[in-house]
Write an enzyme that holds these catalytic residues in place. Structure first.
Site, PDB file in Angstrom:
ATOM      1  N   GLY A 100       0.847  -1.190   0.000  1.00 43.44           N
ATOM      2  CA  GLY A 100       0.000   0.000   0.000  1.00 43.44           C
ATOM      3  C   GLY A 100       0.888   1.248   0.000  1.00 43.44           C
TER       4      GLY A 100
ATOM      5  N   SER B  16       6.645  -4.274  -2.270  1.00 47.98           N
ATOM      6  CA  SER B  16       6.264  -2.896  -2.543  1.00 47.98           C
ATOM      7  C   SER B  16       6.416  -2.083  -1.257  1.00 47.98           C
ATOM      8  CB  SER B  16       4.842  -2.861  -3.112  1.00 47.98           C
ATOM      9  OG  SER B  16       4.545  -1.624  -3.691  1.00 47.98           O
ATOM     10  N   TRP B  17       5.347  -1.414  -0.781  1.00 46.79           N
ATOM     11  CA  TRP B  17       5.443  -0.733   0.513  1.00 46.79           C
ATOM     12  C   TRP B  17       5.775  -1.723   1.622  1.00 46.79           C
ATOM     13  CZ3 TRP B  17       6.220   3.161   3.562  1.00 46.79           C
ATOM     14  CH2 TRP B  17       5.773   3.107   4.895  1.00 46.79           C
TER      15      TRP B  17
ATOM     16  N   ASP C 160       8.357  -4.348 -14.100  1.00 47.20           N
ATOM     17  CA  ASP C 160       7.620  -3.703 -13.018  1.00 47.20           C
ATOM     18  C   ASP C 160       7.553  -2.208 -13.301  1.00 47.20           C
ATOM     19  OD1 ASP C 160       6.733  -2.578 -10.611  1.00 47.20           O
ATOM     20  OD2 ASP C 160       7.790  -4.044  -9.386  1.00 47.20           O
TER      21      ASP C 160
ATOM     22  N   HIS D 231       4.534  -6.056 -11.324  1.00 48.94           N
ATOM     23  CA  HIS D 231       4.721  -5.710  -9.921  1.00 48.94           C
ATOM     24  C   HIS D 231       3.938  -6.585  -8.952  1.00 48.94           C
ATOM     25  CE1 HIS D 231       5.531  -3.032  -6.532  1.00 48.94           C
ATOM     26  NE2 HIS D 231       4.233  -2.987  -6.273  1.00 48.94           N
TER      27      HIS D 231
END
Length: 331
Positions: A54, A121-122, A273, A301
């Site tokens: 996120g 990711s986050w 990505d 991604h």
């Protein structure tokens, strides 16, 4: 080769069967926030913490399926303001430092000495930040689609970089914003996502979500709908963090990599990505002797990308098979 990448299993990378949690709890972490935490798999197994992306994505049952439930003690949680944590979409007392403290609180509450961190990711950002703050509590990292929270990375995705490849989708993302404000899309959306009108927040949450989700998978179709409360929480939290440069000093996670240099790590990175391009993962891995960077062909991604998922399962099965407590045991 380090122990995290040795003896990779001969599996084809199939996801493990879904496993229902044996423990669900709500953890009061102060500041009015209550976190949803669940455990599944083997209560006596090797602990692994799943750190969702996120910010604002929340955890899901799909995330349990990367781990052999007979070997791993799998811990998942929803970060402040999202998923089943409450209050929903709240940005009060919601910073990277708060989330790091929450993870450490979960570890001590569950009486875990140290654990593997699994995040993309986050989730990779937060896993790195936590590991650098508490290196003695981490046994290794498995990261995907690395994001380091730097201004150049935000500029790539929200300042026109990715737009060069997806001009039609970028135009849809820009369309709700008046032209004089389009030089700062994060700021323009911030003013609307944090207006006093919750209905207005919701109207701008969906195009924010659509832009990211449309680029996450190599063959993804643009998202045209999502549950309103999910979209609002995701958009507000992500925009809040990105407006504040993820509450990190510029280049902090690269600067402080020496704090985790002794830890083994594997990075799985999609070659195509478009959300978090491979250059960032390459920078993080360079000079880190215990880090195994795996560039996955024909992949974007998302965690759900088939080759990404298969590689992550192979890695976690390889770690399982390399554990002296389970080596040679029939499964």
């Amino acid at each position: 080769m380090d122990r995290m990448s040795a003896q990779i299993s001969a599996t084809h990378g199939r996801l493990h069967p879904a496993d229902e949690p044996y423990d669900r709890r709500t953890l009061d972490v102060g500041d009015g926030h209550r976190l949803y935490v669940e455990q599944c798999g083997n209560p006596k197994g090797r602990p692994v913490l799943v750190v969702h992306g996120g910010p604002g994505g929340g955890c899901s049952p799909f995330m349990r399926r990367f781990f052999d439930p007979r070997h791993y003690r799998i811990v998942l949680f929803d970060q402040r303001g999202c998923g089943r944590s409450r209050p929903t979409a709240s940005v009060e007392a919601n910073t990277t430092a708060h989330l790091i403290a929450d993870i450490e609180r979960i570890r001590t509450d569950l009486d875990i000495r140290d654990w593997l961190l699994f995040g993309g990711s986050w989730g990779a950002t937060l896993a790195l930040a936590y590991a650098q703050a508490y290196p003695a509590c981490v046994s290794g990292l498995v990261l995907r689609g690395v994001f380091l929270g730097r201004q150049a990375e935000l500029d790539w995705f929200y300042g026109g970089g990715a737009a060069r490849f997806f001009p039609d989708l970028w135009a849809q993302f820009q369309d709700p914003i008046p032209e004089p404000e389009r030089h700062d899309m994060i700021g323009a959306y911030h003013r609307r996502l944090f207006s006093e009108d919750i209905g207005r927040q919701g109207r701008y949450a969906l195009p924010w979500l659509m832009w990211e989700n449309a680029l996450a998978g190599l063959q993804s179709a643009p998202v045209s709908h999502a549950p309103a409360e999910y979209a609002r929480a995701f958009a507000r939290l992500e925009n809040h963090y990105f407006s504040n440069r993820c509450f990190l000093e510029e280049g902090q996670l690269l600067r402080d990599r020496h704090r985790i240099q002794h830890l083994p790590a594997v990075i799985v990175q999609g070659r195509y990505d478009m959300v978090c391009p491979p250059g960032t993962a390459h920078q993080l891995a360079q000079g880190w002797d215990g880090c195994d960077l795996r560039i996955v062909p024909a992949s974007g991604h998302a965690l759900s990308e088939p080759r990404i998922s298969a590689e992550l399962v192979r890695i976690m099965d390889g770690i399982r098979d390399d554990d002296p407590q389970t080596a040679g045991r029939d499964r």
